[in-house]
Scaffold this motif. Structure first.
Motif, short mmCIF file in Angstrom:
data_model
loop_
_atom_site.label_atom_id
_atom_site.label_comp_id
_atom_site.label_asym_id
_atom_site.label_seq_id
_atom_site.Cartn_x
_atom_site.Cartn_y
_atom_site.Cartn_z
N MET A 104 0.83 -1.17 0.00
CA MET A 104 0.00 0.00 0.00
C MET A 104 0.87 1.23 0.00
SD MET A 104 -3.01 0.82 2.67
CE MET A 104 -4.11 2.12 2.30
N PHE A 144 -6.78 5.32 -4.75
CA PHE A 144 -6.00 4.08 -4.69
C PHE A 144 -6.57 3.00 -5.60
CE2 PHE A 144 -4.69 0.09 -2.53
CZ PHE A 144 -3.33 0.24 -2.69
N ALA A 182 -6.48 9.84 -0.68
CA ALA A 182 -5.55 8.75 -0.99
C ALA A 182 -6.31 7.44 -1.22
CB ALA A 182 -4.54 8.58 0.13
#
Length: 103
Positions: free
Chosen positions: A1, A40, A36
């Motif tokens: 990640m 993603f 974010a």
């Protein structure tokens, strides 16, 4: 990640004196995390599609059963499980990953 660095926002929260400053710092941190996470999924999807286009044998291997969960190395299984748990916790609001935790 990908790393989501909210250390400056955390610093602002801990150094804020007035309630409005605390609130605005919390909103800034949550906004950064939200952006974010929203961005993603398309990145992962595009990377996966690109990889599968370049490696058609990967799709075939999964479809024909030559690659299965049981055949993955235990280190890979652990990494996948840990990543799934981490993402699930973030999406459910159970944890914040600080930069130091990711490394």
């Amino acid at each position: 990640m990908a790393q989501i660095d909210i250390s400056s926002e955390i610093s602002q929260i801990s150094n804020a004196v007035y309630g409005k400053d605390v609130r605005s710092s919390i909103v800034a941190a949550l906004t950064k995390l939200n952006n974010a996470l929203v961005n993603f999924e398309p990145v992962v999807k595009a990377a996966t599609e690109e990889y599968l286009d370049d490696h058609p044998e990967a799709v075939t291997s999964v479809q024909d059963g030559s690659i299965s969960w049981a055949k993955l190395a235990s280190a890979v299984q652990t990494r996948v499980t840990t990543t799934e748990t981490t993402v699930s916790n973030i999406l459910n609001g159970n944890t914040l990953m600080l930069k130091e935790e990711v490394e």
